[in-house]
Design an enzyme around this catalytic site. Structure first.
Site, PDB file in Angstrom:
ATOM      1  N   ASP A 206      -5.020 -15.247   0.796  1.00 31.18           N
ATOM      2  CA  ASP A 206      -4.457 -13.974   0.359  1.00 31.18           C
ATOM      3  C   ASP A 206      -4.055 -14.022  -1.120  1.00 31.18           C
ATOM      4  O   ASP A 206      -3.733 -15.087  -1.657  1.00 31.18           O
ATOM      5  CB  ASP A 206      -3.202 -13.731   1.215  1.00 31.18           C
ATOM      6  N   GLU A 230      -9.148 -13.741  -1.579  1.00 30.38           N
ATOM      7  CA  GLU A 230      -9.015 -12.305  -1.821  1.00 30.38           C
ATOM      8  C   GLU A 230      -8.617 -12.088  -3.277  1.00 30.38           C
ATOM      9  O   GLU A 230      -7.490 -12.364  -3.670  1.00 30.38           O
ATOM     10  CB  GLU A 230      -7.936 -11.698  -0.908  1.00 30.38           C
TER      11      GLU A 230
HETATM   12  C1  ABC Z   1       3.172  -2.211   3.011  1.00 32.95           C
HETATM   13  C2  ABC Z   1       2.857  -0.990   3.834  1.00 32.95           C
HETATM   14  C3  ABC Z   1       1.985  -0.013   3.055  1.00 32.95           C
HETATM   15  C4  ABC Z   1       2.685   0.340   1.770  1.00 32.95           C
HETATM   16  C5  ABC Z   1       2.992  -0.937   0.989  1.00 32.95           C
HETATM   17  C6  ABC Z   1       3.790  -0.617  -0.242  1.00 32.95           C
HETATM   18  O1  ABC Z   1       3.761  -1.824   1.794  1.00 32.95           O
HETATM   19  O2  ABC Z   1       2.179  -1.386   5.018  1.00 32.95           O
HETATM   20  O3  ABC Z   1       1.748   1.132   3.828  1.00 32.95           O
HETATM   21  O4  ABC Z   1       1.825   1.163   1.015  1.00 32.95           O
HETATM   22  C7  ABC Z   1       0.840  -6.927   3.511  1.00 32.95           C
HETATM   23  C8  ABC Z   1       0.639  -5.925   4.639  1.00 32.95           C
HETATM   24  C9  ABC Z   1       0.715  -4.503   4.099  1.00 32.95           C
HETATM   25  C10 ABC Z   1       1.990  -4.284   3.305  1.00 32.95           C
HETATM   26  C11 ABC Z   1       2.036  -5.342   2.177  1.00 32.95           C
HETATM   27  C12 ABC Z   1       3.269  -5.222   1.292  1.00 32.95           C
HETATM   28  O5  ABC Z   1       2.032  -6.633   2.776  1.00 32.95           O
HETATM   29  O6  ABC Z   1      -0.623  -6.152   5.213  1.00 32.95           O
HETATM   30  O7  ABC Z   1       0.673  -3.608   5.190  1.00 32.95           O
HETATM   31  O8  ABC Z   1       1.986  -2.969   2.759  1.00 32.95           O
HETATM   32  O9  ABC Z   1       4.422  -5.452   2.024  1.00 32.95           O
HETATM   33  C13 ABC Z   1      -3.144  -8.745   0.442  1.00 32.95           C
HETATM   34  C14 ABC Z   1      -3.431  -8.583   1.938  1.00 32.95           C
HETATM   35  C15 ABC Z   1      -2.541  -7.492   2.485  1.00 32.95           C
HETATM   36  C16 ABC Z   1      -1.101  -7.987   2.434  1.00 32.95           C
HETATM   37  C17 ABC Z   1      -0.767  -8.642   1.164  1.00 32.95           C
HETATM   38  C18 ABC Z   1       0.591  -9.114   0.981  1.00 32.95           C
HETATM   39  C19 ABC Z   1      -1.725  -8.974   0.237  1.00 32.95           C
HETATM   40  O10 ABC Z   1      -4.787  -8.404   2.173  1.00 32.95           O
HETATM   41  O11 ABC Z   1      -2.843  -7.111   3.802  1.00 32.95           O
HETATM   42  O12 ABC Z   1      -0.257  -6.810   2.627  1.00 32.95           O
HETATM   43  O13 ABC Z   1       0.632 -10.405   1.621  1.00 32.95           O
HETATM   44  C20 ABC Z   1      -2.577  -5.871  -4.150  1.00 32.95           C
HETATM   45  C21 ABC Z   1      -2.838  -7.369  -4.110  1.00 32.95           C
HETATM   46  C22 ABC Z   1      -3.643  -7.767  -2.884  1.00 32.95           C
HETATM   47  C23 ABC Z   1      -2.967  -7.230  -1.598  1.00 32.95           C
HETATM   48  C24 ABC Z   1      -2.886  -5.711  -1.749  1.00 32.95           C
HETATM   49  C25 ABC Z   1      -2.239  -5.055  -0.531  1.00 32.95           C
HETATM   50  O14 ABC Z   1      -2.080  -5.402  -2.911  1.00 32.95           O
HETATM   51  O15 ABC Z   1      -3.522  -7.761  -5.282  1.00 32.95           O
HETATM   52  O16 ABC Z   1      -3.698  -9.169  -2.828  1.00 32.95           O
HETATM   53  N1  ABC Z   1      -3.672  -7.621  -0.360  1.00 32.95           N
HETATM   54  C26 ABC Z   1      -4.931  -2.454  -7.450  1.00 32.95           C
HETATM   55  C27 ABC Z   1      -4.501  -3.821  -7.882  1.00 32.95           C
HETATM   56  C28 ABC Z   1      -4.571  -4.793  -6.706  1.00 32.95           C
HETATM   57  C29 ABC Z   1      -3.687  -4.281  -5.592  1.00 32.95           C
HETATM   58  C30 ABC Z   1      -4.195  -2.893  -5.192  1.00 32.95           C
HETATM   59  C31 ABC Z   1      -3.380  -2.297  -4.056  1.00 32.95           C
HETATM   60  O17 ABC Z   1      -4.146  -2.030  -6.353  1.00 32.95           O
HETATM   61  O18 ABC Z   1      -5.340  -4.281  -8.919  1.00 32.95           O
HETATM   62  O19 ABC Z   1      -4.119  -6.049  -7.096  1.00 32.95           O
HETATM   63  O20 ABC Z   1      -3.779  -5.173  -4.488  1.00 32.95           O
HETATM   64  O21 ABC Z   1      -2.058  -2.173  -4.452  1.00 32.95           O
HETATM   65  C32 ABC Z   1      -9.931  -0.844  -8.059  1.00 32.95           C
HETATM   66  C33 ABC Z   1      -9.353  -1.798  -9.067  1.00 32.95           C
HETATM   67  C34 ABC Z   1      -8.297  -2.648  -8.376  1.00 32.95           C
HETATM   68  C35 ABC Z   1      -7.246  -1.735  -7.760  1.00 32.95           C
HETATM   69  C36 ABC Z   1      -7.939  -0.826  -6.774  1.00 32.95           C
HETATM   70  C37 ABC Z   1      -6.940   0.055  -6.022  1.00 32.95           C
HETATM   71  O22 ABC Z   1      -8.904  -0.054  -7.452  1.00 32.95           O
HETATM   72  O23 ABC Z   1     -10.365  -2.655  -9.552  1.00 32.95           O
HETATM   73  O24 ABC Z   1      -7.700  -3.521  -9.302  1.00 32.95           O
HETATM   74  O25 ABC Z   1      -6.302  -2.557  -7.065  1.00 32.95           O
HETATM   75  O26 ABC Z   1     -10.866  -0.006  -8.666  1.00 32.95           O
END
Ligand code: ABC
Ligand code: CA
Length: 475
Positions: A206, A230
């Site tokens: 992750d 990831e």
């Molecule tokens: C919870 C709620 C959600 C709420 C959120 C604020 O809090 O459930 O409804 O919206 C875990 C849980 C989630 C939880 C989170 C936070 O924890 O599964 O349900 O969300 O408490 C990994 C996992 C993911 C996990 C975590 C945390 C990390 O797969 O399941 O979440 O252990 C970032 C991270 C990425 C992470 C993701 C959720 O957030 O980098 O590792 N996933 C941009 C950023 C990204 C970012 C993304 C989403 O936004 O660059 O870094 O990901 O916030 C593209 C661009 C990208 C861009 C996207 C959206 O567009 O190239 O850079 O991403 O074009």
């Protein structure tokens, strides 16, 4: 198992809490509630037939360690990503013995088991966190000083991406000080122990871009198996360096192009081709170890973006005909339509696990076609695909002996693919494995095909199919 072992595999990603209950019951599971719904390891064991009969030979499960208990601002930790204690298991999913039984049961079937791990952070229910509640990193000094990653940091402040915190005021993700040598060695011995203890064959990691790149090689070496990271970013050049530190990454750049290319009839498929070609040149070891997917637990399901079944079938075909390892997110085969997290984490038992559904059949055929292609060309898994047609609306993807024809023209269209040099022998008999329709190559080994209903085609030489096998048994 090594990256070379994994390269021939096909992965089914499931959310442990949402895949199957131990007694086969079907409790209600309202995704909006964000509560544990009752799926666990025993449930997975009981449903291995379902996964294996679709042709998958690897399973990716949710993180296994103990998470925060009870309700938080974003519900319960049913997804497993909210670590509190890395040395205990999440007992909602079963006991250590249950997890070992799952590992044994998977291995008895010659399948692989992949565990998901988080090393970047622990979850806190207050800010500042109660550091004493974490195990083993229970001192404030085990964490980077507090700051949240800002949206603008993602493009121009990699240090902040690595050392500031994910999450928000409601639920901060306390960012572990992965620069501290003691913490580094704790993580390295932890992953080594975890993999050995439960005989995991691979590790999904992750939040990889949130930890300095030079942390990863030692960690991967300690894991001793295939590691796929990831790195959530759309740019192949951003993702590329991580394919040197780990076995590979999840193919997010292709994911974004795939989704936008097929989610409407106005998408542009040459963008997907360009991203894939860029990956072929910049990913380490080529692109053959990447995890290729259309859906996962963090993004809206494809069928929340379009319900045109021709577009769905085309997009779903991609992960199975490209150079990396296909990853299918549970529920996609049942036609699930959930949008953003938490809606995309539906309980699979509510589908009844029907195996006669069209997309279950589609996936089955695609897995079998991949195996059939590899059985007649020993270089299939190590060869690099070529785009023989790459236009706004059509792709012809050659990965001998397979030729895949994709279109985003939608279900009311009659697509046409002209592929003058497809690489077949003169007049060779081919078959579209998705419909079992035969067609002959022309005198130059090319194909010129008019499709129907906007459907994709996956062509193989008829001679590549075993009589009475799982693909077009009557061919
Ligand atoms: C919870 C709620 C959600 C709420 C959120 C604020 O809090 O459930 O409804 O919206 C875990 C849980 C989630 C939880 C989170 C936070 O924890 O599964 O349900 O969300 O408490 C990994 C996992 C993911 C996990 C975590 C945390 C990390 O797969 O399941 O979440 O252990 C970032 C991270 C990425 C992470 C993701 C959720 O957030 O980098 O590792 N996933 C941009 C950023 C990204 C970012 C993304 C989403 O936004 O660059 O870094 O990901 O916030 C593209 C661009 C990208 C861009 C996207 C959206 O567009 O190239 O850079 O991403 O074009
Ligand atoms: Ca970090």
């Amino acid at each position: 198992a090594s990256p070379d072992d994994w390269r021939t595999r096909s992965i089914y990603q499931l959310v442990t809490d949402r895949f199957a209950t131990p007694d086969g019951s079907s409790p209600t599971c309202n995704t909006d509630d964000r509560r544990y719904c009752g799926g666990n390891y025993k449930g997975v064991i009981n449903k291995l037939d379902y996964i294996q009969s679709m042709g998958f030979d690897a399973i990716w499960i949710s993180p296994v360690v103990a998470n925060v208990e009870g309700n938080t601002a974003y519900g319960e930790a049913f997804h497993g990503y909210w670590t509190q204690d890395i040395n205990k298991l999440n007992d909602h999913f079963g006991s250590a013995d249950d997890l070992k039984s799952l590992s044994d049961a998977v291995h008895k079937r010659n399948m692989y088991l992949m565990v998901d791990v988080v090393v970047n952070h622990m979850v806190a229910t207050s800010n500042p966190p109660n550091f004493g509640s974490f195990e083993p990193f229970n001192q404030q000094s085990d964490y980077h000083s507090f700051c949240f990653i800002q949206a603008s940091d993602y493009d121009n402040n990699q240090t902040a991406v690595e050392q500031c915190w994910l999450g928000d005021e409601n639920l901060p993700l306390a960012d572990i000080n992965t620069e501290d040598p003691n913490i580094v060695s704790t993580w390295n011995s932890w992953i080594s122990g975890l993999v050995k203890n439960y005989t995991f064959d691979g590790v999904r990691i992750d939040t990889v871009k949130h930890v300095r790149k030079d942390f990863w090689p030692e960690f991967a070496k300690s894991a001793g198996v295939y590691t796929v990271g990831e790195v959530l970013h759309n740019d192949t050049n951003y993702v590329a360096p991580y394919t040197q530190s780990l076995s590979a990454a999840l193919d997010y750049p292709a994911y974004f192009a795939l989704t936008t290319g097929f989610q409407t009839t106005n998408g542009n498929l040459s963008t997907l081709a360009a991203v894939v070609q860029s990956g072929q040149s910049v990913y380490d070891n080529g692109e053959h170890y990447m995890g290729s997917f259309l859906e996962n637990h963090d993004n809206p399901r494809f069928q929340s973006l379009t319900q045109d079944q021709a577009l769905v079938k085309n997009a779903m075909t991609w992960p199975f005909v490209q150079d990396g390892i296909p990853v299918l997110y549970y529920g996609q085969e049942q036609g699930y339509t959930g949008g953003n997290d938490p809606a995309n984490r539906e309980a699979l038992w509510l589908s009844g696990y029907g195996e006669d559904k069209p997309l279950v059949q589609h996936v089955k055929t695609l897995n079998a076609a991949r195996k059939a292609a590899a059985s007649t060309n020993k270089d299939f898994y190590t060869s690099s695909l070529k785009f023989l047609v790459d236009s706004t609306n059509n792709l012809a993807i050659s990965k001998p002996p397979m030729l895949t024809l994709l279109t985003n023209e939608g279900s009311t269209s009659t697509p046409q693919w002209n592929v003058p040099n497809a690489g077949y022998s003169a007049n060779q008999e081919l078959i579209d494995v998705l419909t079992c329709t035969k067609v002959n190559a022309d005198a130059n080994g090319g194909v010129s095909i008019k499709g129907s209903g906007g459907n994709p085609q996956v062509l193989l030489p008829t001679s590549a199919l075993a009589k009475g096998g799982s693909v077009c048994p009557d061919a």
